[in-house]
Design a protein around this motif. Structure first.
Motif, PDB file in Angstrom:
ATOM      1  N   GLY A  80      26.713  65.837  -4.280  1.00  0.00           N
ATOM      2  CA  GLY A  80      27.122  64.761  -3.382  1.00  0.00           C
ATOM      3  C   GLY A  80      26.900  63.374  -3.950  1.00  0.00           C
ATOM      4  N   THR A  86      29.933  64.616  -6.473  1.00  0.00           N
ATOM      5  CA  THR A  86      31.036  64.741  -5.515  1.00  0.00           C
ATOM      6  C   THR A  86      31.933  65.912  -5.896  1.00  0.00           C
ATOM      7  OG1 THR A  86      30.957  62.366  -5.100  1.00  0.00           O
ATOM      8  CG2 THR A  86      32.987  63.496  -4.466  1.00  0.00           C
ATOM      9  N   ALA A  89      29.981  69.088  -4.999  1.00  0.00           N
ATOM     10  CA  ALA A  89      29.830  69.355  -3.565  1.00  0.00           C
ATOM     11  C   ALA A  89      31.161  69.772  -2.945  1.00  0.00           C
ATOM     12  CB  ALA A  89      29.284  68.112  -2.861  1.00  0.00           C
ATOM     13  N   GLU A  90      32.244  69.132  -3.391  1.00  0.00           N
ATOM     14  CA  GLU A  90      33.558  69.404  -2.782  1.00  0.00           C
ATOM     15  C   GLU A  90      34.353  70.449  -3.546  1.00  0.00           C
ATOM     16  OE1 GLU A  90      35.586  65.665  -2.436  1.00  0.00           O
ATOM     17  OE2 GLU A  90      34.054  64.819  -1.103  1.00  0.00           O
ATOM     18  N   GLN A  91      33.863  70.822  -4.730  1.00  0.00           N
ATOM     19  CA  GLN A  91      34.614  71.712  -5.626  1.00  0.00           C
ATOM     20  C   GLN A  91      36.039  71.202  -5.805  1.00  0.00           C
ATOM     21  OE1 GLN A  91      34.246  75.931  -4.987  1.00  0.00           O
ATOM     22  NE2 GLN A  91      32.041  75.873  -4.972  1.00  0.00           N
ATOM     23  N   THR A  92      36.143  69.896  -6.031  1.00  0.00           N
ATOM     24  CA  THR A  92      37.453  69.281  -6.277  1.00  0.00           C
ATOM     25  C   THR A  92      37.370  68.419  -7.531  1.00  0.00           C
ATOM     26  OG1 THR A  92      36.830  67.425  -4.858  1.00  0.00           O
ATOM     27  CG2 THR A  92      38.192  69.146  -3.857  1.00  0.00           C
ATOM     28  N   GLN A  94      37.649  65.196  -9.657  1.00  0.00           N
ATOM     29  CA  GLN A  94      37.522  63.761  -9.389  1.00  0.00           C
ATOM     30  C   GLN A  94      38.116  63.019 -10.584  1.00  0.00           C
ATOM     31  OE1 GLN A  94      36.077  62.423  -6.424  1.00  0.00           O
ATOM     32  NE2 GLN A  94      36.284  64.587  -5.864  1.00  0.00           N
TER      33      GLN A  94
END
Ligand code: SME
Length: 159
Positions: A80, A86, A89-92, A94
């Motif tokens: 996070g 990030t 945490a989001e498994q996306t 960036q």
């Protein structure tokens, strides 16, 4: 020493050759640290305009520095936090054109201006993130993102 001689004539060729090199380097090798180390080395040698390339591993729900090329970096990043946290945490993915405009960006190296972080996920579980930093703003485009996502799909099988 392996000599892959990847010449970045265009991005399609660059990412195809990188994928082939990584397949060759990792096939049959079960050690994740060895595979991350060679991946960081071959990316660093082949991809232009980077000032950092490497991995943060998911160690018990916290990101911990893994094999990399570039300057010594922050060791632990909570999920996070920052660009890497990030992505974890989001498994996306960036893709950040200007890290100075990213809330909570962690400035390990003040030279970094843009950043691409790709989560490496197997069976829904985050194994690590691949972190790439550039001294140029907006260094990474959609083609870079797609190329590194493919690399991380391969790495998900060998880490
Ligand atoms: N900038 C990252 C920290 C890692 S370094 O770039 C190597 C972040 O905000 O997560």
């Amino acid at each position: 020493m392996y000599d892959f001689k990847i010449a970045a004539a265009d991005k399609a060729t660059l990412y195809r050759d990188l994928l082939l090199a990584l397949e060759g380097l990792t096939t049959g090798e079960p050690d994740p640290i060895a595979n991350m180390a060679n991946a960081a080395a071959v990316i660093w040698e082949s991809v232009p305009d980077l000032n950092w390339a490497g991995f943060y591993r998911n160690v018990g729900g916290e990101l911990v520095l893994g094999p990399f090329q570039g300057r010594a970096a922050c060791i632990r990043i909570p999920f996070g936090k920052g660009v890497c946290g990030t992505a974890a945490a989001e498994q996306t993915v960036q893709r950040v054109d200007d890290v100075n405009a990213f809330p909570g960006h962690i400035a390990c190296d003040s030279a970094s201006q843009s950043e691409l972080v790709v989560p490496i996920v197997r069976d829904g579980h985050l194994i690590a993130v691949l972190d790439l930093d550039s001294p140029q703003k907006a260094r990474f485009d959609a083609e870079d993102e797609a190329g590194f996502k493919q690399l991380c799909e391969l790495l998900a099988r060998v880490l």
